[in-house]
Design a protein around this motif. Sequence first.
Motif, PDB file in Angstrom:
ATOM      1  N   ALA A   6      23.641  17.576  -6.495  1.00  0.00           N
ATOM      2  CA  ALA A   6      22.794  17.764  -7.684  1.00  0.00           C
ATOM      3  C   ALA A   6      23.396  17.035  -8.880  1.00  0.00           C
ATOM      4  O   ALA A   6      22.680  16.373  -9.646  1.00  0.00           O
ATOM      5  N   GLU A   7      24.711  17.116  -9.029  1.00  0.00           N
ATOM      6  CA  GLU A   7      25.389  16.417 -10.122  1.00  0.00           C
ATOM      7  C   GLU A   7      25.252  14.901  -9.961  1.00  0.00           C
ATOM      8  O   GLU A   7      25.019  14.175 -10.929  1.00  0.00           O
ATOM      9  N   ALA A   8      25.392  14.414  -8.731  1.00  0.00           N
ATOM     10  CA  ALA A   8      25.284  12.975  -8.467  1.00  0.00           C
ATOM     11  C   ALA A   8      23.879  12.466  -8.779  1.00  0.00           C
ATOM     12  O   ALA A   8      23.715  11.403  -9.371  1.00  0.00           O
ATOM     13  N   LYS A   9      22.867  13.228  -8.384  1.00  0.00           N
ATOM     14  CA  LYS A   9      21.482  12.817  -8.653  1.00  0.00           C
ATOM     15  C   LYS A   9      21.232  12.699 -10.149  1.00  0.00           C
ATOM     16  O   LYS A   9      20.580  11.767 -10.614  1.00  0.00           O
ATOM     17  N   GLU A  10      21.746  13.647 -10.900  1.00  0.00           N
ATOM     18  CA  GLU A  10      21.582  13.599 -12.353  1.00  0.00           C
ATOM     19  C   GLU A  10      22.344  12.424 -12.955  1.00  0.00           C
ATOM     20  O   GLU A  10      21.863  11.750 -13.864  1.00  0.00           O
ATOM     21  N   GLU A  34      16.495   8.568 -16.041  1.00  0.00           N
ATOM     22  CA  GLU A  34      15.514   9.396 -16.743  1.00  0.00           C
ATOM     23  C   GLU A  34      16.076  10.767 -17.091  1.00  0.00           C
ATOM     24  O   GLU A  34      15.739  11.344 -18.113  1.00  0.00           O
ATOM     25  N   SER A  35      16.940  11.303 -16.223  1.00  0.00           N
ATOM     26  CA  SER A  35      17.477  12.635 -16.476  1.00  0.00           C
ATOM     27  C   SER A  35      18.794  12.593 -17.243  1.00  0.00           C
ATOM     28  O   SER A  35      19.290  13.616 -17.678  1.00  0.00           O
ATOM     29  N   ASN A  36      19.351  11.405 -17.422  1.00  0.00           N
ATOM     30  CA  ASN A  36      20.627  11.287 -18.111  1.00  0.00           C
ATOM     31  C   ASN A  36      20.422  11.391 -19.614  1.00  0.00           C
ATOM     32  O   ASN A  36      19.646  10.648 -20.197  1.00  0.00           O
ATOM     33  N   LYS A  37      21.138  12.293 -20.223  1.00  0.00           N
ATOM     34  CA  LYS A  37      21.008  12.531 -21.655  1.00  0.00           C
ATOM     35  C   LYS A  37      21.605  11.401 -22.485  1.00  0.00           C
ATOM     36  O   LYS A  37      21.296  11.253 -23.649  1.00  0.00           O
ATOM     37  N   ASN A  86      38.017  10.167 -13.029  1.00  0.00           N
ATOM     38  CA  ASN A  86      39.231  10.909 -12.690  1.00  0.00           C
ATOM     39  C   ASN A  86      39.069  11.533 -11.315  1.00  0.00           C
ATOM     40  O   ASN A  86      37.942  11.806 -10.885  1.00  0.00           O
ATOM     41  N   ASP A  87      40.188  11.799 -10.654  1.00  0.00           N
ATOM     42  CA  ASP A  87      40.131  12.464  -9.350  1.00  0.00           C
ATOM     43  C   ASP A  87      39.315  13.750  -9.466  1.00  0.00           C
ATOM     44  O   ASP A  87      39.478  14.513 -10.416  1.00  0.00           O
ATOM     45  N   GLY A  88      38.431  13.944  -8.495  1.00  0.00           N
ATOM     46  CA  GLY A  88      37.590  15.133  -8.470  1.00  0.00           C
ATOM     47  C   GLY A  88      36.247  14.961  -9.152  1.00  0.00           C
ATOM     48  O   GLY A  88      35.361  15.796  -8.989  1.00  0.00           O
ATOM     49  N   ASP A  89      36.059  13.865  -9.912  1.00  0.00           N
ATOM     50  CA  ASP A  89      34.778  13.610 -10.580  1.00  0.00           C
ATOM     51  C   ASP A  89      33.734  13.143  -9.575  1.00  0.00           C
ATOM     52  O   ASP A  89      34.026  12.305  -8.715  1.00  0.00           O
ATOM     53  N   VAL A  90      32.515  13.634  -9.705  1.00  0.00           N
ATOM     54  CA  VAL A  90      31.394  13.090  -8.948  1.00  0.00           C
ATOM     55  C   VAL A  90      31.031  11.779  -9.621  1.00  0.00           C
ATOM     56  O   VAL A  90      30.834  11.736 -10.838  1.00  0.00           O
ATOM     57  N   ILE A  91      30.973  10.687  -8.842  1.00  0.00           N
ATOM     58  CA  ILE A  91      30.750   9.367  -9.455  1.00  0.00           C
ATOM     59  C   ILE A  91      29.458   8.693  -9.015  1.00  0.00           C
ATOM     60  O   ILE A  91      29.054   7.700  -9.612  1.00  0.00           O
ATOM     61  N   GLY A  92      28.808   9.186  -7.961  1.00  0.00           N
ATOM     62  CA  GLY A  92      27.593   8.529  -7.502  1.00  0.00           C
ATOM     63  C   GLY A  92      27.078   9.125  -6.213  1.00  0.00           C
ATOM     64  O   GLY A  92      27.438  10.241  -5.835  1.00  0.00           O
ATOM     65  N   MET A  93      26.229   8.337  -5.547  1.00  0.00           N
ATOM     66  CA  MET A  93      25.606   8.784  -4.302  1.00  0.00           C
ATOM     67  C   MET A  93      25.680   7.688  -3.245  1.00  0.00           C
ATOM     68  O   MET A  93      25.589   6.506  -3.560  1.00  0.00           O
ATOM     69  N   LEU A  94      25.812   8.129  -1.990  1.00  0.00           N
ATOM     70  CA  LEU A  94      25.747   7.233  -0.841  1.00  0.00           C
ATOM     71  C   LEU A  94      24.502   7.598  -0.059  1.00  0.00           C
ATOM     72  O   LEU A  94      24.336   8.744   0.351  1.00  0.00           O
ATOM     73  N   HIS A  95      23.612   6.618   0.121  1.00  0.00           N
ATOM     74  CA  HIS A  95      22.392   6.813   0.906  1.00  0.00           C
ATOM     75  C   HIS A  95      22.570   6.127   2.256  1.00  0.00           C
ATOM     76  O   HIS A  95      22.987   4.968   2.316  1.00  0.00           O
ATOM     77  N   LEU A  96      22.233   6.844   3.316  1.00  0.00           N
ATOM     78  CA  LEU A  96      22.273   6.315   4.679  1.00  0.00           C
ATOM     79  C   LEU A  96      20.857   6.431   5.236  1.00  0.00           C
ATOM     80  O   LEU A  96      20.538   7.380   5.958  1.00  0.00           O
ATOM     81  N   PRO A 111      26.896  12.970  -1.946  1.00  0.00           N
ATOM     82  CA  PRO A 111      27.595  12.729  -3.208  1.00  0.00           C
ATOM     83  C   PRO A 111      28.899  11.986  -2.961  1.00  0.00           C
ATOM     84  O   PRO A 111      29.560  12.196  -1.940  1.00  0.00           O
ATOM     85  N   ILE A 112      29.264  11.114  -3.887  1.00  0.00           N
ATOM     86  CA  ILE A 112      30.548  10.407  -3.828  1.00  0.00           C
ATOM     87  C   ILE A 112      31.448  11.005  -4.906  1.00  0.00           C
ATOM     88  O   ILE A 112      31.047  11.133  -6.060  1.00  0.00           O
TER      89      ILE A 112
END
Length: 184
Positions: free
Chosen positions: A27-31, A36-39, A55-65, A73-74
């Motif tokens: 959910a965090e990665a999608k946002e 459009e949803s990014n503030k 930083n380590d532990g941060d959600v940074i993106g998405m991997l689609h397969l 989530p990445i």
Amino acid sequence: MAFGLGLLIYSGWNIWSANQNQKESLAEAKELVNPESNKNNNQQEKMSAENFTANDGDVIGMLHLPAIDGELPIVEGTSEDDLEQGVGHYSSTVLPGQGNQILLSGHRDTVFQKVGELQLGDELIVDLPYGSYTYEIAETEIVDADDTTVIRDYPEEVLTLSTCYPFGFIGNAPERYIIYAYPK
């Protein structure tokens, strides 16, 4: 019997907890990757591969397969805590758009359960706050668990996925399944 029941409850709790962590990270990665949803649209427009940091532990993106209908989530880092949240980005490698090796790792029994079904020619799509990158699987290999030669400099950008192998192995797997994909 009590010990067995306790072990079963403990295992079930760990699986449920990992699934919850991955759902929250997704959910965090999608946002994060959805403009459009990014503030902070102005900040996102100025972001690029060169100035993106995490930083380590941060959600940074998405991997689609797409071939296996995977959406993962990445997370920056590959510690046990990081891998409980999703696919881990090996911090000593670059990110998409930076022209070298991108290494993503995940557990074979969680996020990469179906990765063995991917075939040569299948697409992998990485979405980050600064852009979307499409790769095509060109090669796979199986290496020993302690083989670090898969992490190296490349003359071109390559997305590398890594997970434990064999897929159905119980316990610490003796090998790693590696996928190499190049920009499309």
